[in-house]
Write an enzyme that holds these catalytic residues in place. Structure first.
Site, PDB file in Angstrom:
ATOM      1  N   GLU A  90       0.846  -1.198   0.000  1.00 39.63           N
ATOM      2  CA  GLU A  90       0.000   0.000   0.000  1.00 39.63           C
ATOM      3  C   GLU A  90       0.879   1.244   0.000  1.00 39.63           C
ATOM      4  O   GLU A  90       1.879   1.321   0.703  1.00 39.63           O
ATOM      5  CB  GLU A  90      -0.893   0.021   1.252  1.00 39.63           C
ATOM      6  CG  GLU A  90      -1.864  -1.132   1.332  1.00 39.63           C
ATOM      7  CD  GLU A  90      -2.963  -1.053   0.278  1.00 39.63           C
ATOM      8  OE1 GLU A  90      -3.110   0.003  -0.352  1.00 39.63           O
ATOM      9  OE2 GLU A  90      -3.659  -2.076   0.102  1.00 39.63           O
TER      10      GLU A  90
ATOM     11  N   ARG B 209     -17.614  -0.591   6.280  1.00 37.46           N
ATOM     12  CA  ARG B 209     -18.759  -1.218   5.591  1.00 37.46           C
ATOM     13  C   ARG B 209     -19.400  -2.293   6.460  1.00 37.46           C
ATOM     14  O   ARG B 209     -20.594  -2.544   6.391  1.00 37.46           O
ATOM     15  CB  ARG B 209     -18.288  -1.806   4.251  1.00 37.46           C
ATOM     16  CG  ARG B 209     -19.395  -2.345   3.385  1.00 37.46           C
ATOM     17  CD  ARG B 209     -18.905  -2.737   2.002  1.00 37.46           C
ATOM     18  NE  ARG B 209     -17.782  -3.642   1.964  1.00 37.46           N
ATOM     19  CZ  ARG B 209     -17.842  -4.948   2.221  1.00 37.46           C
ATOM     20  NH1 ARG B 209     -18.997  -5.511   2.528  1.00 37.46           N
ATOM     21  NH2 ARG B 209     -16.761  -5.715   2.170  1.00 37.46           N
TER      22      ARG B 209
ATOM     23  N   HIS C 174      -1.164  -5.586   1.718  1.00 36.57           N
ATOM     24  CA  HIS C 174      -2.344  -6.458   1.669  1.00 36.57           C
ATOM     25  C   HIS C 174      -2.014  -7.717   0.880  1.00 36.57           C
ATOM     26  O   HIS C 174      -1.248  -7.666  -0.093  1.00 36.57           O
ATOM     27  CB  HIS C 174      -3.517  -5.729   1.001  1.00 36.57           C
ATOM     28  CG  HIS C 174      -4.452  -5.070   1.968  1.00 36.57           C
ATOM     29  ND1 HIS C 174      -4.679  -3.714   1.980  1.00 36.57           N
ATOM     30  CD2 HIS C 174      -5.233  -5.587   2.969  1.00 36.57           C
ATOM     31  CE1 HIS C 174      -5.559  -3.435   2.941  1.00 36.57           C
ATOM     32  NE2 HIS C 174      -5.904  -4.551   3.550  1.00 36.57           N
TER      33      HIS C 174
HETATM   34  N1  PCA Z   1      -8.221  -6.918   6.393  1.00 38.52           N
HETATM   35  C1  PCA Z   1      -9.141  -5.867   6.775  1.00 38.52           C
HETATM   36  C2  PCA Z   1      -8.997  -5.723   8.262  1.00 38.52           C
HETATM   37  C3  PCA Z   1      -8.238  -6.915   8.732  1.00 38.52           C
HETATM   38  C4  PCA Z   1      -7.728  -7.545   7.506  1.00 38.52           C
HETATM   39  O1  PCA Z   1      -6.969  -8.522   7.471  1.00 38.52           O
HETATM   40  C5  PCA Z   1      -8.932  -4.587   5.976  1.00 38.52           C
HETATM   41  O2  PCA Z   1      -8.447  -4.647   4.837  1.00 38.52           O
HETATM   42  O3  PCA Z   1      -9.243  -3.511   6.483  1.00 38.52           O
END
Ligand code: PCA
Length: 212
Positions: free
Chosen positions: A80, A90, A165
Site C-alpha cells: 500500500e 462497511r 495487503h
Molecule cells: N483486512 C481488513 C482488516 C483486517 C484484515 O486482514 C482490511 O483490509 O481492512
C-alpha cells in the site's frame, strides 16, 4: 542485526482464518540470517489494533515495521502506498464498532505515505515470478486505520513502516469465485519484501502508477 516487526490480523467478517496471521506464523518459524524477526497478532478492532502494534514497536524497537492484512478480491500481493485519515466501516469490526465518515485523528493530516520502498518490493517480487502491484488505497476499514495510526505515530521517528495487503488463501476461495494465492507463494513473497525493505532505504524509480 536489524529488527523487523511483522504484524498479522485475526480473522474477521465470518472467516475462520486470516492469511496475514497464517503468513506471520510461517515467517516467524522460518530461519533468518542477519535479521531479527519479531511479530504480533492484531485484533480487528478500531483503536485497539493500533494500540497493540504501537506497544509492540515500543517493546521491540524495530528498524522496519511491515503490517499485513487480508484483501479479498485482489489477485496480487499489494504494497500500500497511502493511508488516509478516514474510518468508514462497511461492516462492524470484531468489537461491533462501525464508524461512518469519521476522522481517525481529527488533528492529523489527510494522509500519510508508506515509508517502505514499495517500488523496490514490487520489482523484487515480480522478478521472482510473484504477482505484485502497488495499491493506492488500503480501504477505509481496520487495515487503513492501523496503517494511518502507525504512520502518524512514527512520523518523527526513523523507523520505516508500511502496509501490505495479501490475497485470500486458496482454501478461503474454494467456490472459485474469488482470486486466491497459496500460503507458500505469499510467504515467499513476504520474505522477499522484508529483505527488499532492508536493502533499499531509498526506493527505486520505476513506473508504477495507475490511470483512471
Ligand atoms: N483486512 C481488513 C482488516 C483486517 C484484515 O486482514 C482490511 O483490509 O481492512
Amino acid at each position: 542485526m536489524r529488527t523487523v516487526l511483522v504484524t498479522g490480523f485475526e480473522p474477521f467478517g465470518g472467516e475462520s482464518i486470516n492469511p496475514s496471521l497464517e503468513a506471520v506464523k510461517k515467517l516467524s518459524d522460518s530461519p533468518w540470517q542477519q535479521v531479527r524477526l519479531v511479530s504480533c497478532t492484531v485484533p480487528v478492532v478500531r483503536y485497539q489494533s493500533a494500540q497493540v502494534v504501537i506497544e509492540a514497536i515500543e517493546h521491540h524497537q524495530p528498524d522496519v515495521v511491515i503490517m499485513l492484512g487480508q484483501a479479498a478480491g485482489r489477485h496480487a500481493i499489494t504494497p500500500e502506498r497511502i493511508a488516509i485519515n478516514l474510518d468508514d466501516f462497511r461492516i462492524a469490526d470484531n468489537a461491533g464498532n462501525q464508524p461512518v465518515d469519521q476522522a481517525i485523528d481529527a488533528a492529523g493530516p489527510a494522509a500519510y505515505f508508506s515509508t517502505l520502498p514499495v517500488k523496490a518490493i514490487t520489482k523484487t517480487l515480480r522478478d521472482a515470478g510473484i504477482p505484485c502491484q502497488i495499491s493506492h488505497s488500503a480501504g477505509t476499514y481496520v487495515c487503513n486505520h492501523l496503517f494511518y495510526s502507525v504512520q502518524r505515530y512514527l512520523e518523527q521517528r526513523t523507523i520505516r513502516s508500511g502496509f501490505v495487503h495479501i490475497p485470500l488463501l486458496t482454501q478461503q476461495a474454494v467456490l472459485g469465485q474469488q482470486p486466491s494465492m497459496s500460503l507458500e507463494t505469499i510467504v515467499h513473497g513476504l520474505k522477499l519484501a522484508i529483505l527488499a525493505s532492508l536493502e533499499h532505504p531509498n526506493d527505486i524509480a520505476l513506473a508504477g502508477g495507475t490511470i483512471c
